[in-house]
Motif scaffolding. Structure first.
Motif, short mmCIF file in Angstrom:
data_model
loop_
_atom_site.label_atom_id
_atom_site.label_comp_id
_atom_site.label_asym_id
_atom_site.label_seq_id
_atom_site.Cartn_x
_atom_site.Cartn_y
_atom_site.Cartn_z
N UNK A 211 16.91 28.23 -0.13
CA UNK A 211 18.31 28.48 0.18
C UNK A 211 19.26 27.64 -0.68
N UNK A 212 18.72 26.90 -1.63
CA UNK A 212 19.58 26.04 -2.44
C UNK A 212 20.56 26.87 -3.24
N UNK A 213 21.81 26.47 -3.22
CA UNK A 213 22.85 27.15 -3.96
C UNK A 213 23.42 28.39 -3.30
N UNK A 214 22.94 28.73 -2.11
CA UNK A 214 23.43 29.93 -1.44
C UNK A 214 24.59 29.60 -0.51
N UNK A 215 25.57 30.49 -0.46
CA UNK A 215 26.70 30.35 0.45
C UNK A 215 26.37 31.04 1.77
N UNK A 216 26.48 30.30 2.87
CA UNK A 216 26.12 30.84 4.17
C UNK A 216 27.32 31.54 4.83
N UNK A 217 27.04 32.54 5.66
CA UNK A 217 28.14 33.24 6.32
C UNK A 217 28.89 32.35 7.31
N UNK A 218 30.13 32.71 7.58
CA UNK A 218 30.90 31.99 8.60
C UNK A 218 30.58 32.53 9.99
N UNK A 219 29.92 33.71 10.05
CA UNK A 219 29.52 34.26 11.35
C UNK A 219 28.39 35.25 11.14
N UNK A 220 27.51 35.33 12.13
CA UNK A 220 26.49 36.37 12.17
C UNK A 220 26.25 36.74 13.62
N UNK A 221 25.75 37.96 13.82
CA UNK A 221 25.27 38.36 15.14
C UNK A 221 24.07 39.27 14.95
N UNK A 222 23.20 39.31 15.97
CA UNK A 222 22.00 40.12 15.85
C UNK A 222 22.23 41.51 16.43
N UNK A 223 21.20 42.35 16.35
CA UNK A 223 21.36 43.75 16.71
C UNK A 223 21.30 44.00 18.20
N UNK A 224 21.23 42.96 19.00
CA UNK A 224 21.47 43.14 20.43
C UNK A 224 22.97 43.20 20.72
N UNK A 225 23.80 42.81 19.74
CA UNK A 225 25.25 42.80 19.89
C UNK A 225 25.89 43.97 19.16
N UNK A 226 25.46 44.24 17.94
CA UNK A 226 25.99 45.34 17.15
C UNK A 226 24.99 45.75 16.10
N UNK A 227 25.28 46.85 15.38
CA UNK A 227 24.27 47.39 14.46
C UNK A 227 24.77 47.53 13.02
N UNK A 228 26.09 47.48 12.80
CA UNK A 228 26.61 47.64 11.44
C UNK A 228 28.04 47.11 11.40
N UNK A 229 28.21 45.94 10.82
CA UNK A 229 29.51 45.27 10.87
C UNK A 229 30.52 45.99 9.99
N UNK A 230 31.77 45.93 10.41
CA UNK A 230 32.87 46.54 9.66
C UNK A 230 33.99 45.50 9.53
N UNK A 231 34.29 45.13 8.29
CA UNK A 231 35.28 44.09 8.05
C UNK A 231 36.68 44.52 8.43
N UNK A 232 37.53 43.52 8.69
CA UNK A 232 38.89 43.79 9.11
C UNK A 232 39.90 42.93 8.40
N UNK A 233 40.81 42.31 9.16
CA UNK A 233 41.94 41.60 8.59
C UNK A 233 42.26 40.34 9.40
N UNK A 234 42.76 39.34 8.71
CA UNK A 234 43.35 38.19 9.40
C UNK A 234 44.72 38.64 9.90
N UNK A 235 44.94 38.47 11.18
CA UNK A 235 46.18 38.98 11.78
C UNK A 235 47.38 38.15 11.35
N UNK A 236 48.35 38.83 10.75
CA UNK A 236 49.60 38.20 10.34
C UNK A 236 50.79 39.05 10.78
N UNK A 237 50.59 39.86 11.82
CA UNK A 237 51.67 40.70 12.32
C UNK A 237 52.63 39.92 13.21
N UNK A 238 53.58 40.66 13.78
CA UNK A 238 54.63 40.05 14.59
C UNK A 238 54.49 40.36 16.08
N UNK A 239 53.71 41.38 16.44
CA UNK A 239 53.64 41.82 17.83
C UNK A 239 52.91 40.83 18.73
N UNK A 240 51.96 40.09 18.16
CA UNK A 240 51.11 39.22 18.98
C UNK A 240 51.00 37.83 18.34
#
Length: 318
Positions: A211-240
């Motif tokens: 694993x030397x030199x590899x960048x690790x994820x900031x988050x992971x979950x296994x397939x008991x939680x989900x099956x195919x991740x879909x990226x999104x956005x850092x929220x910078x809106x005004x409503x919330x």
């Protein structure tokens, strides 16, 4: 049909990005799939530039297409396809590992092979010359047998990435193989591990991987939680206002999540929907979107079968 089945495809129109000066120059870029005549390949991915029509601001000029890049794809899946302009004015494009299972094309897999664009996020300059120029600070521009377009690599199927409009940080969710889904903070020149690793776990070899030199994820979950991740956005809106700085994303299963940074660690939580009683929508989630004000939307697909509901676009509300 694309070689999988009549109800499922990972090909098509996969990405769109408006030029930062779109209002004045009318330029935009798309990523789409097209047939290929070369043997040994399933199709090709095309990155092309278009312009808005002169007579209607809501219609593209079909005759304005200018091909920027064509990439041969050995399999029908893992095409990536996300596109976005960074604050540096360069166009970033996500490419999967070429498909199949286990990244078995080539001797070390496309994800670890810098001589191919597959399995990477690339960065190009679409303003300096045609069809594109290489940004002078791209990390592998002077490395022998490496594609100079590559910005970061070691990705399996980067299904949606986005820049935090406040900080410029690049968030990318990468679809896993059979066990783990991951989200990464993408930085120039870094190796995100695939196919050596799936998430934080050894994949090839299954134990004792280097694993030397590899960048690790900031988050992971296994397939008991989900099956195919879909990226999104850092929220910078005004409503919330309470969600400022939260990374909002989801999973093809219909689940929605957030990541928040606490003491230099990322903590994942569920976004409750449907009367705040569960953390999944009643549909398959295909993508997320963001409007000019920073509000976030969820795009779903028509489910399989003639009686299934159509896809829809939802705005996240809390």
């Amino acid at each position: 049909l694309d070689g999988l089945n009549i109800a499922y495809s990972e090909k098509g129109l996969l990405g769109l990005a408006f030029h930062p000066q779109y209002k004045s120059n009318g330029r935009f870029f798309i990523y789409y799939s097209a047939p290929i005549k070369s043997s040994g390949y399933d199709h090709k991915s095309i990155i092309a530039e278009y312009r808005v029509s002169a007579g209607n601001p809501d219609v593209a000029d079909a005759a304005s297409e200018s091909i920027i890049m064509e990439i041969a794809q050995p399999e029908s899946n893992h095409n990536g396809g996300c596109m976005a302009f960074g604050k540096d004015g360069y166009l970033y494009i996500g490419l999967g590992d070429g498909g199949g299972a286990g990244d078995k094309h080539g001797t070390i897999g496309h994800g670890q092979d810098l001589s191919t664009l597959l399995g990477s996020i690339i960065r190009i300059d679409v303003d300096r010359k045609k069809p594109y120029a290489i940004p002078p600070d791209n990390p592998f521009i002077s490395q022998l047998n490496a594609r100079p377009e590559i910005y970061a690599y070691g990705l399996r199927n980067p299904w949606r990435f986005s820049f935090d409009r406040a900080t410029g940080r690049l968030f990318c969710s990468d679809v896993g193989q059979n066990k783990y889904e991951e989200t990464n903070l993408i930085e120039k020149g870094k190796n995100y591990g695939w196919r050596i690793m799936e998430g934080n776990h050894c994949f090839d070899p299954p134990q004792g991987c280097n694993t030397s030199g590899l960048a690790m994820p900031i988050d992971e979950y296994d397939h008991s939680i989900g099956i195919s991740v879909c990226g999104g956005f850092v929220y910078r809106g005004l409503m919330f206002p309470s969600l400022q700085g939260y990374y909002l994303f989801g999973d093809w299963s219909g689940k929605l999540f957030y990541l928040k940074e606490e003491n230099n660690q990322w903590v994942r939580g569920d976004i409750l929907v449907n009367g705040h009683t569960k953390n999944n929508i009643d549909a398959k989630l295909n993508s997320l979107g963001e409007d000019e004000k920073g509000e976030v939307y969820v795009i779903t697909q028509k489910l399989f079968g003639p009686k299934s509901p159509t896809g829809a676009v939802y705005r996240l509300g809390f």
